[in-house]
Design a protein around this motif. Structure first.
Motif, PDB file in Angstrom:
ATOM      1  N   LEU B 179       0.759  -1.058   0.212  1.00 28.55           N
ATOM      2  CA  LEU B 179       0.214   0.178   0.114  1.00 28.55           C
ATOM      3  C   LEU B 179       1.160   1.605   0.330  1.00 28.55           C
ATOM      4  O   LEU B 179       0.667   2.493  -0.916  1.00 28.55           O
ATOM      5  CB  LEU B 179      -0.851   0.173   1.071  1.00 28.55           C
ATOM      6  N   TRP B 180       1.876   0.819   0.426  1.00 25.11           N
ATOM      7  CA  TRP B 180       2.728   2.676   0.961  1.00 25.11           C
ATOM      8  C   TRP B 180       2.941   2.807  -0.482  1.00 25.11           C
ATOM      9  O   TRP B 180       3.389   3.581  -1.027  1.00 25.11           O
ATOM     10  CB  TRP B 180       3.820   1.877   2.128  1.00 25.11           C
ATOM     11  N   LYS B 181       4.002   1.737  -1.345  1.00 24.71           N
ATOM     12  CA  LYS B 181       4.343   1.368  -2.807  1.00 24.71           C
ATOM     13  C   LYS B 181       3.375   2.254  -3.479  1.00 24.71           C
ATOM     14  O   LYS B 181       3.842   3.097  -4.287  1.00 24.71           O
ATOM     15  CB  LYS B 181       5.174  -0.179  -2.741  1.00 24.71           C
ATOM     16  N   PHE B 182       1.915   1.459  -2.806  1.00 25.49           N
ATOM     17  CA  PHE B 182       1.534   2.110  -3.732  1.00 25.49           C
ATOM     18  C   PHE B 182       0.771   3.589  -4.011  1.00 25.49           C
ATOM     19  O   PHE B 182       1.132   4.513  -5.180  1.00 25.49           O
ATOM     20  CB  PHE B 182       0.169   1.538  -4.711  1.00 25.49           C
ATOM     21  N   TRP B 183       0.784   3.931  -2.603  1.00 27.48           N
ATOM     22  CA  TRP B 183       0.204   4.973  -2.481  1.00 27.48           C
ATOM     23  C   TRP B 183       1.580   6.288  -3.050  1.00 27.48           C
ATOM     24  O   TRP B 183       1.078   7.433  -3.588  1.00 27.48           O
ATOM     25  CB  TRP B 183      -0.076   5.414  -1.435  1.00 27.48           C
ATOM     26  N   THR B 184       2.257   5.894  -2.585  1.00 31.04           N
ATOM     27  CA  THR B 184       3.644   6.849  -3.168  1.00 31.04           C
ATOM     28  C   THR B 184       4.554   7.242  -4.103  1.00 31.04           C
ATOM     29  O   THR B 184       4.562   8.603  -4.278  1.00 31.04           O
ATOM     30  CB  THR B 184       5.157   6.510  -2.501  1.00 31.04           C
ATOM     31  N   GLU B 185       4.033   5.910  -4.803  1.00 31.43           N
ATOM     32  CA  GLU B 185       3.613   6.193  -6.642  1.00 31.43           C
ATOM     33  C   GLU B 185       2.440   7.308  -6.820  1.00 31.43           C
ATOM     34  O   GLU B 185       2.917   8.346  -7.991  1.00 31.43           O
ATOM     35  CB  GLU B 185       3.418   5.393  -7.219  1.00 31.43           C
ATOM     36  N   GLN B 186       1.790   7.003  -6.627  1.00 31.55           N
ATOM     37  CA  GLN B 186       0.785   7.607  -6.800  1.00 31.55           C
ATOM     38  C   GLN B 186       0.959   9.236  -6.221  1.00 31.55           C
ATOM     39  O   GLN B 186       0.428  10.243  -7.420  1.00 31.55           O
ATOM     40  CB  GLN B 186      -0.747   7.367  -6.511  1.00 31.55           C
ATOM     41  N   PHE B 187       1.632   9.539  -5.217  1.00 32.39           N
ATOM     42  CA  PHE B 187       1.085  10.981  -4.832  1.00 32.39           C
ATOM     43  C   PHE B 187       2.827  11.312  -5.184  1.00 32.39           C
ATOM     44  O   PHE B 187       2.655  12.567  -5.287  1.00 32.39           O
ATOM     45  CB  PHE B 187       1.285  10.685  -3.238  1.00 32.39           C
ATOM     46  N   ASP B 188       3.285  10.818  -5.644  1.00 35.52           N
ATOM     47  CA  ASP B 188       4.577  11.205  -5.969  1.00 35.52           C
ATOM     48  C   ASP B 188       4.015  12.285  -7.294  1.00 35.52           C
ATOM     49  O   ASP B 188       4.863  12.865  -7.782  1.00 35.52           O
ATOM     50  CB  ASP B 188       5.559  10.536  -6.051  1.00 35.52           C
ATOM     51  N   LYS B 189       2.872  11.881  -7.720  1.00 37.72           N
ATOM     52  CA  LYS B 189       2.685  12.424  -9.314  1.00 37.72           C
ATOM     53  C   LYS B 189       2.291  13.975  -9.293  1.00 37.72           C
ATOM     54  O   LYS B 189       1.780  14.784 -10.009  1.00 37.72           O
ATOM     55  CB  LYS B 189       1.967  12.250  -9.443  1.00 37.72           C
ATOM     56  N   CYS B 190       1.873  13.728  -7.786  1.00 33.51           N
ATOM     57  CA  CYS B 190       0.971  15.397  -7.441  1.00 33.51           C
ATOM     58  C   CYS B 190       1.676  16.519  -7.195  1.00 33.51           C
ATOM     59  O   CYS B 190       2.578  16.651  -6.777  1.00 33.51           O
ATOM     60  CB  CYS B 190       0.277  15.598  -5.829  1.00 33.51           C
ATOM     61  N   ILE B 191       0.939  17.441  -7.946  1.00 34.25           N
ATOM     62  CA  ILE B 191       2.227  18.730  -8.399  1.00 34.25           C
ATOM     63  C   ILE B 191       1.244  19.952  -7.650  1.00 34.25           C
ATOM     64  O   ILE B 191       1.526  21.154  -7.540  1.00 34.25           O
ATOM     65  CB  ILE B 191       1.271  19.227 -10.218  1.00 34.25           C
ATOM     66  N   LYS B 192       0.666  19.764  -6.429  1.00 30.60           N
ATOM     67  CA  LYS B 192      -0.069  20.093  -5.576  1.00 30.60           C
ATOM     68  C   LYS B 192      -1.037  21.632  -6.035  1.00 30.60           C
ATOM     69  O   LYS B 192      -0.534  22.996  -5.873  1.00 30.60           O
ATOM     70  CB  LYS B 192       0.402  21.370  -4.951  1.00 30.60           C
ATOM     71  N   CYS B 193      -1.939  21.179  -7.310  1.00 28.24           N
ATOM     72  CA  CYS B 193      -2.150  22.573  -8.306  1.00 28.24           C
ATOM     73  C   CYS B 193      -3.468  22.599  -7.154  1.00 28.24           C
ATOM     74  O   CYS B 193      -4.514  23.586  -7.611  1.00 28.24           O
ATOM     75  CB  CYS B 193      -2.390  21.709  -9.410  1.00 28.24           C
TER      76      CYS B 193
END
Lengths: 661, 300
Positions: B179-193
């Motif tokens: 889960l940690w790996k999955f969400w870290t990968e997903q959230f790493d995409k976030c550009i805080k828009c």
């Protein structure tokens, strides 16, 4: 520029045993903003406090951290010292390195760095402390007394005599409570009615007391000194202030003869649907029972009572009304209820004719009772033998574990009264006879001389089948006589069950309304069992009498007077001072979702309208009532945009504390 | 010259092409605007390119013919209700699907709109968006739970079952490390828009906690820590409030599967408290109530 002083207490050896205080002081003196750090043997002693005061003056400190015991213990002491040294008391904080550190560790190498961390957090917090001023709130000098038994009556009279107004709420049609039902009172055997009735009349006539009978408390809002109480005036179908108590309506009722069980006489007598509870009732006002009145149940009655009323004060269209009153203190004196002996079926209450509860016998023995003082069997004759079974619903893990305290004494009293009026043979079945109290043991001695039998052993059962001619037509009590070491069968004409006291079944509901607590048994819970027996956890709410636990009359009266003293102490000043550590709303950013209102346990959130210069409402935001807020914090936690902060524990302070470790 | 004329798909639809339901909607909208019952109607109009719609804000009765409603109308119009400009208009009409109507219920409960300032034009909806994505498989409100006028034949709620939460169950089956790996990968995409926040109909704060910098609880930089902070804070603020309209999910330019977080929370609230947000505007969400004697397994 902050100039913080850190004072590390050894607490004798309590802290110094596991925390190297000198090393802690050395570490603290290195932190930016710390002007002065010192350790001392006892900070709370006079020399210790002087050390703090001198340091504040000498180093011109803007904040101090006392690293010692729990703030519960000495925060007030040190804040007072800070104040006397000329700084705002809320610039002083306590870092708990005793309960949170030295007491729970035995290794100095672990405890010392932990103490340093705890103190560092508090230093970072004090950096953001602001001077705070105590909040002053006005006091309404009026008390609400809930319950019109002997406790309520005593409390109300004392407060009223002290010069303050009292509102008394009683749910029955008359005040008087259980005491008005009793015959003679132990140990002096003075007539209960004779000593109570003057007090009841005094309540009615006192200019400072407003009496609301047939009423209940529906809602309590507010806080100490400023409660708003909503009182439900139940429909009595008789206009109270017009009725003169002439009883013409009772005579005229379509029920020619009384037909329904009379509550005052414990169902031994009968009454009509329209009734005055008892001859000495206060107020002397009729009341119509909606459950039995023909007009109110079926709507088909000739309403002869209304026609007979000379004052035309019977109103069948009456409905419950509500009244809101402002009071400063609340005294709960709601009393007890009797244990229902049907819960112990082996005693045969409700099954056999001549098994009575003690209160039923009180009514029989009373001169004004349904038998005019005669103790009679169902067949109208005097009993020749009577069994009194003690501890029915008391000292029994199957029902109630507690001792009801009064049963031994009233059983002895009933034994004495019955012996003298009928000459019957009397058997007391007891576990222990408990007679602690002034002149109580002497009364017991007197009854022993009356030739009353005492059988030590809890009665097992009461049966009506006979094994020998002697038992024919009698009730047979089975018991183990633990002194003789034998099982015994005692045939008697009448069995009296000495039922115990229980909390009122709706005590829990009232405790929610009045925001105080009840114990797991249902008795109202005092703040401290020894040192604050009439206080509750809520300031301004007090408890008197048997609602707190089983009590006899003198104890109830003493406790009632104690609550009156508490109320009068509260009313002795015009303003109350409260801690300023309360919530504050950032009205600029509040979106008015009022989630804070939903989670506030003290109803302290108000809707505040922000208007433009023409008076048009632009926004509605949340605002905290300073008097109501207790600074508990759920509002600050739920606010989605972090618009609420608590003075003295602001977000900046919490953030700084977290940052320090 | 209408700007819509440039696009073939954007032409104003003629009466002959539109469904009976939309015809009725347009008629009602005309009446409301002509009588002055509402100042404005917020609805869906044809977009500039094929397959897209735009929100339209119409004030004149003749513009009512621009209103459409079909499977393309997947964005939530309820989010406009939180804006100061719309609030200042007074009484307005709004075209809503079931999920949007549930969002309105949440807004009503939290005092963000006044019921008397709304005329709700409820559309019975059989699911919108890309049919291959099964966006609306878990819909609990094909028929809006609150409306003034209803267009279309009401459809009863399907109810929820294991299948509804299939994607959440897949997540729940993962180990903490996965889960940690999955969400870290997903959230790493976030550009805080913050498009997720802006698109959400119930993210109503005017000053978001992430914009508060005294102290700065939520780091604003788009690094791993800050991204976790933001995305989880946003999710927790929606616990017991999110209506599952997927507006945030659709708005995310970086394709973070935000709906999975929301639906996980919806499932928790549903399983533990049997509560579904926005089904009415009176029932308080579990996070905003406390009952004496309430049983909990997290307070020991």
């Amino acid at each position: 520029m902050v100039r913080i002083g850190v004072f590390i207490c050894h607490c004798g050896k309590n802290i110094a045993r596991t925390v190297d205080c000198a090393k802690v002081a050395e570490a603290a003196s290195q932190w930016p903003g710390v002007e002065y750090a010192v350790d001392y043997k006892y900070m709370c002693s006079d020399p210790g406090q002087n050390l703090i005061k001198d340091a504040i003056k000498q180093h011109n400190l803007t904040g101090i951290v006392i690293s010692a015991c729990s703030p519960k213990m000495h925060e007030a002491t040190f804040r007072k010292a800070a104040k006397s040294a000329g700084i705002n008391p809320f610039l002083c904080e306590c870092a708990n390195i005793r309960e949170h550190c030295s007491w729970v560790h035995d290794n100095m190498d672990v405890a010392t760095p932990k103490a340093i961390d705890i103190i560092h957090m508090m230093v970072e917090k004090v950096r953001y402390n602001h001077p705070l001023d105590p909040i002053k709130v006005p006091v309404t000098k009026r008390a609400l007394v809930v319950g019109g038994g002997i406790s309520g009556i005593q409390a109300a009279l004392d407060i009223a005599d002290g010069g303050c107004e009292v509102i008394m709420v009683e749910r029955a049609p008359s005040i008087g409570g259980h005491m008005s039902q009793l015959s003679e009172t132990f140990p002096t055997l003075d007539c209960s009615q004779c000593i109570l009735t003057p007090k009841m009349t005094a309540v009615k006539q006192h200019p400072n007391i407003k009496l609301m009978t047939y009423s209940e408390v529906d809602e309590v809002r507010g806080f100490v000194g400023n409660f708003t109480v909503k009182i439900r005036r139940k429909a009595r179908y008789v206009i109270e202030n017009m009725c003169i108590g002439c009883a013409d309506c009772i005579a005229a009722c379509v029920f020619k003869k009384p037909k329904f069980p009379d509550e005052f006489n414990e169902g031994l007598g009968l009454r009509k649907p329209v009734y005055i509870p008892f001859p000495q009732a206060v107020p002397q006002v009729a009341c119509i029972d909606p459950n039995t009145c023909l007009q109110l149940t079926t709507g088909k009655c000739k309403m002869t009572c209304a026609a007979a009323c000379p004052k035309e004060c019977i109103d069948f269209k009456m409905v419950d009304t509500f009244e809101e009153v402002q009071v400063g203190a609340i005294i709960l004196a709601t009393g007890y209820k009797l244990f229902d002996p049907k819960r112990i079926p082996n005693y045969g209450y409700g099954k056999f004719d001549n098994v009575y509860t003690s209160l039923e016998i009180e009514r029989m023995v009373s001169a004004s009772g349904p038998t005019e003082g005669q103790v009679l069997l169902k067949n109208g004759q005097n009993p020749k033998s009577v069994a009194i079974i003690h501890c029915v619903g008391s000292r029994d893990t199957k029902t109630n574990a507690w001792c009801s305290k009064v049963c031994c004494m009233y059983s002895l009293k009933l034994a004495h009264l019955i012996k003298h009026s009928t000459g019957a043979e009397i058997f007391n079945f007891y576990i222990d006879i408990r007679t602690p109290g002034k002149s109580y043991e002497e009364f017991y001695d007197k009854v022993l001389e009356d030739n009353v039998n005492f059988i030590r052993g809890r009665a097992a059962k009461v049966v009506d089948w006979d094994l020998q001619p002697l038992e024919d037509g009698k009730l047979v009590v089975h018991a183990e006589d633990t002194l003789m070491g034998r099982r015994r069968r005692i045939p008697v004409d009448m069995v009296i069950l000495s039922v115990g006291m229980e909390p009122q079944s709706d005590a829990g509901k009232l405790s929610h309304i009045a925001n105080c607590s009840v114990s797991s048994e249902g008795w109202f819970l005092e703040r401290h069992p020894k040192l604050a027996p009439v206080h509750t956890m809520t300031d301004g709410v007090y408890i008197a009498g048997a609602c707190q636990g089983p009590k006899d009359i003198p104890e109830c009266v003493a406790q009632a007077s104690a609550t009156a003293a508490q109320a009068l102490i509260l009313f002795s000043s015009d303003e109350l001072t409260r801690e300023p550590t309360i919530a504050k709303v950032d009205e600029m950013n509040c979106i008015g979702c009022f989630l804070c209102e939903k989670v506030c346990p003290f109803s302290a959130i108000e809707h505040h309208e922000i208007k433009d210069r023409n008076g048009n409402v632009i926004r509605v935001v949340s605002r905290v009532n300073e008097g109501l807020c207790q600074g508990c914090g759920p509002c600050a936690a739920i606010c989605p945009s972090n618009c609420i902060s608590i003075a003295g524990i602001t977000e900046e302070q919490v953030y700084a504390q977290i940052g320090a470790v | 010259m209408n700007i819509n004329d440039k696009s073939p798909a954007g032409e104003v639809a003629t009466m002959a092409e539109v469904s009976e339901v939309v015809k009725k909607l347009r008629e009602r909208a005309k009446e409301l605007l002509a009588s002055g019952a509402v100042k404005m109607i917020i609805g869906y109009g044809d977009g500039y390119s094929k397959g897209k719609t735009v929100p339209i804000f119409i004030t004149k009765p003749e513009d009512a013919d621009r209103l459409i409603f079909d499977a393309r109308c997947q964005n939530s119009l309820s989010m406009y209700l939180k804006t100061a400009e719309i609030k200042a208009k007074g009484k307005i009409g709004i075209v809503v699907k079931g999920c949007d109507a549930r969002a309105i219920n949440v807004l009503l409960l939290e005092n963000q709109v006044k019921r008397e300032n709304l005329h709700i034009l409820g559309m019975v909806c059989e699911g919108v968006g890309d049919p291959t994505q099964d966006k609306c498989g878990w819909c609990m409100a094909n028929t809006p739970p609150v409306y003034d006028d209803l267009f279309g034949e009401p459809i009863p709620n399907k109810g929820w079952n294991e299948e509804t939460f299939a994607e959440v169950l897949k997540l729940e089956a993962m180990s903490p490390a996965e889960l940690w790996k999955f969400w870290t990968e997903q959230f790493d995409k976030c550009i805080k828009c913050y498009a997720c926040r802006q698109a959400c109909p119930i993210c109503t704060c005017t000053r978001c906690i992430t914009d508060k910098n005294q102290p700065q609880w939520v780091p604003t930089s788009p690094h791993s820590e800050g991204n976790y902070h933001w995305n989880l804070t946003r999710a927790f603020h929606l616990a017991g409030r999110c209506v599952g309209c997927n507006a945030c999910h659709n708005a995310c330019p970086m394709d973070i599967p935000l709906k999975l977080i929301n639906w996980k929370l919806i499932k928790v609230v549903y399983d533990d408290y049997n509560f579904i947000a926005g089904m009415d505007s009176a029932t308080l969400p579990p996070m905003e109530t406390y009952k004496v004697g309430e049983e909990t397994d997290f307070i020991k």
